[in-house]
Design an enzyme around this catalytic site. Structure first.
Site, PDB file in Angstrom:
ATOM      1  N   GLU A   1     -12.573  -2.598  11.979  1.00 66.56           N
ATOM      2  CA  GLU A   1     -12.522  -1.863  10.712  1.00 66.56           C
ATOM      3  C   GLU A   1     -13.623  -2.292   9.747  1.00 66.56           C
ATOM      4  O   GLU A   1     -14.264  -1.459   9.121  1.00 66.56           O
ATOM      5  CB  GLU A   1     -11.141  -2.072  10.060  1.00 66.56           C
ATOM      6  CG  GLU A   1     -11.023  -1.426   8.693  1.00 66.56           C
ATOM      7  CD  GLU A   1      -9.654  -1.636   8.048  1.00 66.56           C
ATOM      8  OE1 GLU A   1      -8.770  -2.228   8.694  1.00 66.56           O
ATOM      9  OE2 GLU A   1      -9.483  -1.196   6.895  1.00 66.56           O
TER      10      GLU A   1
ATOM     11  N   ASP B   1      -8.435  -9.126   3.666  1.00 67.78           N
ATOM     12  CA  ASP B   1      -8.162  -8.059   4.629  1.00 67.78           C
ATOM     13  C   ASP B   1      -9.187  -7.999   5.761  1.00 67.78           C
ATOM     14  O   ASP B   1     -10.052  -7.137   5.737  1.00 67.78           O
ATOM     15  CB  ASP B   1      -8.116  -6.718   3.895  1.00 67.78           C
ATOM     16  CG  ASP B   1      -7.537  -5.626   4.765  1.00 67.78           C
ATOM     17  OD1 ASP B   1      -7.057  -5.945   5.850  1.00 67.78           O
ATOM     18  OD2 ASP B   1      -7.575  -4.452   4.344  1.00 67.78           O
TER      19      ASP B   1
ATOM     20  N   GLU C   1       0.822  -1.214   0.000  1.00 70.06           N
ATOM     21  CA  GLU C   1       0.000   0.000   0.000  1.00 70.06           C
ATOM     22  C   GLU C   1       0.857   1.266   0.000  1.00 70.06           C
ATOM     23  O   GLU C   1       0.606   2.199   0.764  1.00 70.06           O
ATOM     24  CB  GLU C   1      -0.967  -0.021   1.191  1.00 70.06           C
ATOM     25  CG  GLU C   1      -1.900  -1.223   1.154  1.00 70.06           C
ATOM     26  CD  GLU C   1      -2.945  -1.243   2.255  1.00 70.06           C
ATOM     27  OE1 GLU C   1      -2.661  -0.737   3.341  1.00 70.06           O
ATOM     28  OE2 GLU C   1      -4.042  -1.780   2.002  1.00 70.06           O
TER      29      GLU C   1
HETATM   30  O1  GCW Z   1      -6.901  -3.211   6.477  1.00 65.27           O
HETATM   31  C1  GCW Z   1      -6.056  -2.369   5.789  1.00 65.27           C
HETATM   32  C2  GCW Z   1      -6.369  -1.017   6.300  1.00 65.27           C
HETATM   33  C3  GCW Z   1      -5.203  -0.064   6.275  1.00 65.27           C
HETATM   34  C4  GCW Z   1      -4.050  -0.756   6.973  1.00 65.27           C
HETATM   35  C5  GCW Z   1      -3.692  -2.001   6.192  1.00 65.27           C
HETATM   36  C6  GCW Z   1      -2.579  -2.819   6.817  1.00 65.27           C
HETATM   37  C7  GCW Z   1      -2.317   0.102   8.390  1.00 65.27           C
HETATM   38  O2  GCW Z   1      -7.446  -0.500   5.580  1.00 65.27           O
HETATM   39  O3  GCW Z   1      -5.600   1.108   6.914  1.00 65.27           O
HETATM   40  O4  GCW Z   1      -2.934   0.098   7.139  1.00 65.27           O
HETATM   41  O5  GCW Z   1      -4.805  -2.844   6.125  1.00 65.27           O
HETATM   42  O6  GCW Z   1      -2.889  -3.773   7.502  1.00 65.27           O
HETATM   43  O7  GCW Z   1      -1.424  -2.515   6.617  1.00 65.27           O
END
Ligand code: GCW
Length: 702
Positions: A396, A368, A290
């Site tokens: 989340e 995720d 990311e």
């Molecule tokens: O779940 C996603 C989140 C990001 C997060 C990423 C990760 C810290 O939306 O905000 O960043 O995973 O786990 O690195």
């Protein structure tokens, strides 16, 4: 006489309905209401015999003394050693049945003896003893032997230097960086107490999307101040690092892990850290994920990056925890491209190439932290590399702090999944606790849900998720119900019907949430970016694998993502036995169906319904279960603190509104493809698809 008056006063105070703001978590230690029960505990807790000056043993005796004072209304003296009976004895002595942090609690010659090999074991045994009293267990003939199954039991804070928290919903960060190191908020200590009480022994205080600030002396001194508060509770501090820190801080021209100057920079930095924090835990790294920098920026591998840090840590006890949460946008020309496979493809070939000090941390599922995911295919696939589990405690994708969702069933479902890599019974839990591949290091992490809200977690009931994570990290064999039962008794009520009702609410809550958001294996159809509310209609995003359509693949024929040989082939990453479970749509358990198959709308499922009818049924019954949950919560009102009751009731009302939102959005949107009616027994949504679509837009406005 004086004593009696004090006792009565204490009793009065505890019975009187005072407003409970939730700050004390599960460490309330309110006076036990039943006098007989109190007396029976008092008879066997007349003293605490401590013959050690070690810092953590001292913590244990202070905790025990103050816990007993609250529960029993009397000050139990701490004495050096005792020849009499009827007390609690700390015994630090070699016990081969115990590992480094384990403990035993046994009745011996009229005393209760907490035995451990180390001071940390004494602390954990002490909290177990207190928990036994808090939950009303009998201590006569007590006989407990308990060893943590996993070595590093850690929280990962996604807290930023400016006080915000990534995916944090309970206020701002607990850490007041601008006030540190001089000003120590008393909350730091209460945080440490809460963690120690559930066996958490490590914490990463900053976000994995890491600021290079934490590698400066200025910030290391602040981190040291926290480490000093946590140390007496057996908690080690770790830091997330920014892989490009040497360059950002102008120490080097590059951050290439094979560059000698970069390596020297990390060595010097690590030496500096240990000169400031001698028991520093190590580094957590999010690299090439990311947009974060990493070794691949220089054509190097994850192993090159991790091993460089491991080398810097060589003179010390610290370890490198390297995250496997990576996914490149799949190439447009690859018809088999699937985010599901990315981490596996990047990491599996590196098995055997990591230094001994490296642990690779893998999220529970391949996408995720969705409300339900199949277990990550890396578990079982890297026998030569210690793999840590990463769970998310912060909600989340599970309704932030407006939804009551107890996560122990989600954690357990993953831990109990069978990888079959060494035959039947090769569970994910056995990978993570090291027993399957004989890992020399073991770790489990939970992304924290704590914040500056007075009750720590925003939704009061989310405290149970922090609690459950710690309890399972210690012993993944505990059941979700057992943990819920303990937590309810420690935080809410002892009244049997109340305990039963709330335990039921908790244990069913995750399945309810799945039903009204992503039933039958749907996933990643939430509002993009904010990860709030439904947005199944999102066809395109900055990256294809951020769009909902990438995951649900709805069309006029059916819905779901084909990951079999005919589709993306992600299923082929698992052992044959796992493939057999999920290969055939007719036999795939319904919770995973649309994870692996594109299923026709009219296909008959094992429930007797067509896929479309079943989908609708889940959305409607999911909503109904929220309504039921509200009724059940109302039924316990007389036995719950008023402030807590009202707060939870208010959030449940929000949850119902959100469940209607999810249901309306999903049935109205998918109906466009199925072209089938909502089953007659269900009332039609009261609004149009257009109206619901606007809602998520509102939440995405600046
Ligand atoms: O779940 C996603 C989140 C990001 C997060 C990423 C990760 C810290 O939306 O905000 O960043 O995973 O786990 O690195």
């Amino acid at each position: 006489m004086f004593k009696k008056i004090i006792c009565l006063l204490l009793l009065f105070l505890s019975i009187k309905t005072f407003a409970d703001d939730g700050y004390r978590l599960w460490l309330k230690y309110d006076l036990i209401k039943n006098q007989k029960e109190r007396e029976s505990y008092a008879r066997i807790t007349k003293f605490i015999a401590v013959n050690s000056q070690l810092e953590i043993v001292k913590t244990a005796s202070i905790e025990l003394q103050s816990g007993l004072k609250g529960l029993l209304g009397k000050t139990v003296p701490v004495i050096a050693s005792s020849k009499s009976t009827g007390g609690i004895v700390f015994q630090l002595s070699l016990n081969k049945d115990l590992n480094e942090e384990g403990y035993s609690i046994t009745s011996q010659n009229g005393n209760i003896v907490i035995n451990a090999n180390t001071e940390k074991g004494i602390l954990y045994g002490t909290f177990e003893l207190l928990r036994s009293i808090q939950t009303g267990k009998s201590l006569s003939n007590i006989s407990i032997v308990s060893n943590p199954k996993i070595q590093y039991r850690m929280l990962n804070h996604w807290d930023n230097p400016l006080g915000t928290i990534e995916r944090g919903y309970a206020g701002s960060s607990l850490w007041k960086w601008y006030e540190l190191p001089e000003n120590i908020d008393p909350r730091y200590k209460d945080y440490a107490r809460a963690n120690a009480s559930i066996g958490i022994n490590a914490t990463v205080v900053n976000n994995v999307n890491a600021s290079a600030r934490f590698m400066t002396k200025e910030y290391l001194l602040k981190v040291k101040a926290l480490a000093d508060v946590f140390r007496p509770y057996g908690i080690k501090v770790f830091l997330s690092i920014n892989f490009a820190a040497p360059k950002i801080l102008k120490g080097t021209k590059t951050s290439d892990p094979l560059d000698p100057q970069v390596r020297a920079w990390w060595q010097a930095k690590t030496n500096e850290i240990y000169s400031i924090i001698p028991d520093f835990g190590g580094y957590l790294v999010k690299a090439n994920s990311e947009g974060e920098p990493g070794p691949q920026d220089f054509g190097r591998t994850h192993a090159d990056g991790a091993n460089m840090l491991a080398e810097a840590l060589k003179p010390y006890t610290g370890v490198v925890i390297w995250r496997a949460f990576v996914y490149k946008p799949s190439s447009k020309d690859d018809p088999k491209g699937d985010r599901y496979k990315e981490a596996y493809n990047d990491f599996k070939p590196l098995d055997g190439q990591f230094d001994k000090k490296v642990i690779v941390q893998v999220k529970n599922g391949p996408i995720d932290f969705q409300p339900r995911e199949p277990f990550h295919p890396l578990f079982g696939a890297m026998p030569k590399t210690p793999l840590a589990m990463e769970f998310q405690i912060t909600q989340e994708y599970l309704g932030f702090t407006t939804n009551l969702v107890y996560l122990a069933p989600l954690f357990k479902e993953c831990l109990e999944s069978d990888t079959y890599v060494n035959g039947k019974g090769s569970t994910v839990a056995k990978v993570v606790d090291g027993s399957l591949h004989d890992y020399h290091l073991t770790a489990i992490a939970g992304v924290a849900n704590t914040g500056s809200d007075r009750n720590w977690t925003g939704h009061f009931m989310s405290q149970a998720n922090w609690y459950a994570f710690g309890r399972l990290a210690w012993n993944h064999e505990l059941s979700s119900e057992q943990i819920a039962d303990e937590w309810v008794k420690m935080t809410l009520s002892h009244e049997p019907k109340t305990v039963k009702t709330i335990t039921k609410i908790l244990t069913e809550s995750r399945e309810n949430y799945v039903n009204f958001t992503t039933p039958l294996g749907l996933h990643h159809i939430m509002g993009q970016g904010i990860h709030f509310g439904p947005e199944p209609w999102l066809m395109k995003s900055d990256r294809p694998d951020w769009a909902s359509a990438y995951y649900h693949r709805a069309d006029t024929l059916g819905i779901g993502c084909d990951r079999t040989k005919k589709g993306s082939e992600a299923l082929l990453l698992y052992t044959q036995e796992v493939q057999n479970q999920w290969n055939d749509p007719a036999k795939t358990p319904l919770p995973y169906l649309l994870w692996f198959h594109h299923v026709g709308w009219k296909t008959k499922l094992s429930t007797g319904n067509t896929l479309w009818d079943e989908l609708c049924t889940r959305y409607y019954t999911g909503l109904q279960s929220v309504k039921d949950m509200r009724k059940e919560w109302n039924s316990v009102k007389p036995n719950i603190d008023k402030e807590i009751f009202e707060d939870v009731a208010g959030r449940l009302a929000v949850q119902e509104r959100e469940a209607i939102w999810w249901r309306d959005a999903c049935v109205l949107y998918f109906r466009q493809y199925s072209k089938m009616p909502i089953p007659a027994q269900f009332p039609k949504p009261e609004r149009s698809l257009e109206e619901v679509t606007k809602l998520v837009e509102i939440y995405q406005l600046r």
